[in-house]
Write an enzyme that holds these catalytic residues in place. Structure first.
Site, PDB file in Angstrom:
ATOM      1  N   ASN A  14       0.870  -1.186   0.000  1.00 37.40           N
ATOM      2  CA  ASN A  14       0.000   0.000   0.000  1.00 37.40           C
ATOM      3  C   ASN A  14       0.905   1.234   0.000  1.00 37.40           C
ATOM      4  O   ASN A  14       1.433   1.608   1.033  1.00 37.40           O
ATOM      5  CB  ASN A  14      -0.900  -0.028   1.242  1.00 37.40           C
ATOM      6  CG  ASN A  14      -1.764   1.215   1.350  1.00 37.40           C
ATOM      7  OD1 ASN A  14      -1.849   2.000   0.409  1.00 37.40           O
ATOM      8  ND2 ASN A  14      -2.407   1.395   2.496  1.00 37.40           N
ATOM      9  N   LYS A  16       0.070   4.261  -0.501  1.00 41.82           N
ATOM     10  CA  LYS A  16      -0.609   5.478  -0.010  1.00 41.82           C
ATOM     11  C   LYS A  16      -0.334   6.643  -0.977  1.00 41.82           C
ATOM     12  O   LYS A  16      -0.246   6.413  -2.183  1.00 41.82           O
ATOM     13  CB  LYS A  16      -0.180   5.774   1.423  1.00 41.82           C
ATOM     14  CG  LYS A  16      -0.349   4.537   2.327  1.00 41.82           C
ATOM     15  CD  LYS A  16      -0.148   4.791   3.778  1.00 41.82           C
ATOM     16  CE  LYS A  16      -0.287   3.471   4.523  1.00 41.82           C
ATOM     17  NZ  LYS A  16      -0.295   3.633   5.968  1.00 41.82           N
ATOM     18  N   HIS A  96      -9.691   1.239   4.378  1.00 39.41           N
ATOM     19  CA  HIS A  96      -8.440   1.401   5.124  1.00 39.41           C
ATOM     20  C   HIS A  96      -8.690   2.390   6.268  1.00 39.41           C
ATOM     21  O   HIS A  96      -9.483   3.326   6.134  1.00 39.41           O
ATOM     22  CB  HIS A  96      -7.349   1.932   4.186  1.00 39.41           C
ATOM     23  CG  HIS A  96      -6.006   1.973   4.826  1.00 39.41           C
ATOM     24  ND1 HIS A  96      -5.623   2.994   5.662  1.00 39.41           N
ATOM     25  CD2 HIS A  96      -4.969   1.103   4.791  1.00 39.41           C
ATOM     26  CE1 HIS A  96      -4.395   2.750   6.104  1.00 39.41           C
ATOM     27  NE2 HIS A  96      -3.983   1.599   5.591  1.00 39.41           N
ATOM     28  N   GLU A  98      -7.133   4.853   7.303  1.00 40.79           N
ATOM     29  CA  GLU A  98      -6.961   6.271   6.949  1.00 40.79           C
ATOM     30  C   GLU A  98      -8.193   6.791   6.221  1.00 40.79           C
ATOM     31  O   GLU A  98      -8.582   7.947   6.385  1.00 40.79           O
ATOM     32  CB  GLU A  98      -5.679   6.452   6.112  1.00 40.79           C
ATOM     33  CG  GLU A  98      -4.443   6.322   6.990  1.00 40.79           C
ATOM     34  CD  GLU A  98      -3.208   5.757   6.303  1.00 40.79           C
ATOM     35  OE1 GLU A  98      -3.139   5.766   5.072  1.00 40.79           O
ATOM     36  OE2 GLU A  98      -2.307   5.292   7.046  1.00 40.79           O
ATOM     37  N   GLU A 166      -6.072  -4.811  10.377  1.00 36.59           N
ATOM     38  CA  GLU A 166      -5.026  -3.819  10.630  1.00 36.59           C
ATOM     39  C   GLU A 166      -5.373  -3.032  11.893  1.00 36.59           C
ATOM     40  O   GLU A 166      -6.193  -2.097  11.842  1.00 36.59           O
ATOM     41  CB  GLU A 166      -4.933  -2.826   9.464  1.00 36.59           C
ATOM     42  CG  GLU A 166      -4.529  -3.433   8.150  1.00 36.59           C
ATOM     43  CD  GLU A 166      -3.870  -2.384   7.253  1.00 36.59           C
ATOM     44  OE1 GLU A 166      -2.693  -2.556   6.946  1.00 36.59           O
ATOM     45  OE2 GLU A 166      -4.522  -1.400   6.895  1.00 36.59           O
ATOM     46  N   GLY A 172       1.955   2.292  10.854  1.00 36.82           N
ATOM     47  CA  GLY A 172       2.978   3.333  10.773  1.00 36.82           C
ATOM     48  C   GLY A 172       3.648   3.673  12.098  1.00 36.82           C
ATOM     49  O   GLY A 172       4.351   4.674  12.204  1.00 36.82           O
ATOM     50  N   SER A 206       2.747  -2.078  10.566  1.00 35.18           N
ATOM     51  CA  SER A 206       4.170  -2.186  10.903  1.00 35.18           C
ATOM     52  C   SER A 206       4.802  -3.530  10.537  1.00 35.18           C
ATOM     53  O   SER A 206       5.689  -4.020  11.243  1.00 35.18           O
ATOM     54  CB  SER A 206       4.395  -1.848  12.382  1.00 35.18           C
ATOM     55  OG  SER A 206       4.047  -0.495  12.612  1.00 35.18           O
TER      56      SER A 206
HETATM   57  P1  PGA Z   1       2.438   0.317   7.756  1.00 37.98           P
HETATM   58  O1  PGA Z   1       1.030   0.596   7.043  1.00 37.98           O
HETATM   59  O2  PGA Z   1       2.965  -0.976   7.205  1.00 37.98           O
HETATM   60  O3  PGA Z   1       3.293   1.507   7.378  1.00 37.98           O
HETATM   61  O4  PGA Z   1       2.176   0.235   9.211  1.00 37.98           O
HETATM   62  C1  PGA Z   1       0.138  -0.445   6.779  1.00 37.98           C
HETATM   63  C2  PGA Z   1      -1.100   0.096   6.136  1.00 37.98           C
HETATM   64  O5  PGA Z   1      -1.467   1.249   6.385  1.00 37.98           O
HETATM   65  O6  PGA Z   1      -1.755  -0.609   5.350  1.00 37.98           O
END
Ligand code: PGA
Length: 242
Positions: A14, A16, A96, A98, A166, A172, A206
């Protein structure tokens, strides 16, 4: 539609709101995905870069990060399933955290979007997960149950939909649940309703080159959704090779 069952595991990058044409050129030049393996590698760039990445497709699939639930009309700035389908996009991340938190996307919208992409033979990767506050209050299972019940449409089944767990607090942050917690939560999802028993359930939050192998080897985990660590081709190559 991609035959989900023909793959043992899924590794979804992903990106983003990151990446440009030069980044894509370099990433693909350095990426190594072995031929004919049962791992499915999916890269999800920004919508603007979907077509460019698709033209470089080589042992990997291309996915979108979002789509409109509307087929067309007065929805300025949106992207339709038809547009994705014309580009031969095979996957779409939906719901997601976000999107849910920064853009106020609701379970109902996630469900409408998911059923729409299924109509277009695109596999929705539906994301669910609890916040830190919900975890600390012991509400993880309640939150996941509600998200499953309300964001997965009736037309979904294990042949056309993938779920990604998630935890919001793990995205993140460099924090992850313990391996035991991840496996237990995935088991909870698979047992929540008999229809989920055969779904592919990915873990995200992460994931990196150090922890990916042990997470993906867990009995109830069928792959990973990777954000930050998917932006470096050598790191992502290592994650998918392990
Ligand atoms: P990350 O993000 O691996 O940077 O924690 C995962 C995601 O948002 O799908």
């Amino acid at each position: 539609m991609i035959e989900i069952k023909s793959f043992s595991s899924f590794f979804v990058a992903n990106w983003k709101l990151n990446g440009d044409f030069k980044f894509i050129d370099q990433f693909i030049e350095n990426l190594k995905v072995s031929n004919g393996n049962s791992k499915c590698v999916v890269i999800c760039p920004t919508s603007i870069h979907l077509d460019y990445l698709r033209q470089k497709k080589n042992n990997f699939y291309v996915g979108a990060q979002n789509v409109s639930e509307h087929q067309g009309g007065a929805f300025t700035g949106e992207i339709s399933c038809n547009a994705l389908s014309e580009l031969n996009i095979d996957f779409c991340i939906l719901g997601h955290s976000e999107r849910r938190h920064l853009f106020s996307e609701t379970n109902v919208e996630v469900s409408l979007k998911s059923s729409r992409v299924i109509e277009y033979n695109i596999v929705p990767i539906v994301c669910i997960g609890e916040t830190l506050e919900e975890k600390e209050k012991g509400k993880t299972n309640d939150v996941l149950s509600k998200q499953l019940d309300e964001s997965i449409p009736h037309s979904s089944n294990s042949d056309n939909t993938i779920i990604a767990y998630e935890p919001v607090w793990a995205i993140g942050t460099g924090l992850t649940p313990t391996l035991e917690e991840i496996n237990k939560t995935h088991k909870f999802i698979k047992n929540h309703n008999s229809k989920y028993a055969n779904y592919k359930i990915l873990y995200g939050g992460s994931v990196n080159a150090k922890n990916a192998k042990e997470i993906v080897s867990l009995s109830n985990v069928d792959g990973a959704l990777i954000g930050g660590a998917s932006l470096k081709s050598d790191v992502f190559t290592k994650i998918i090779a392990d």
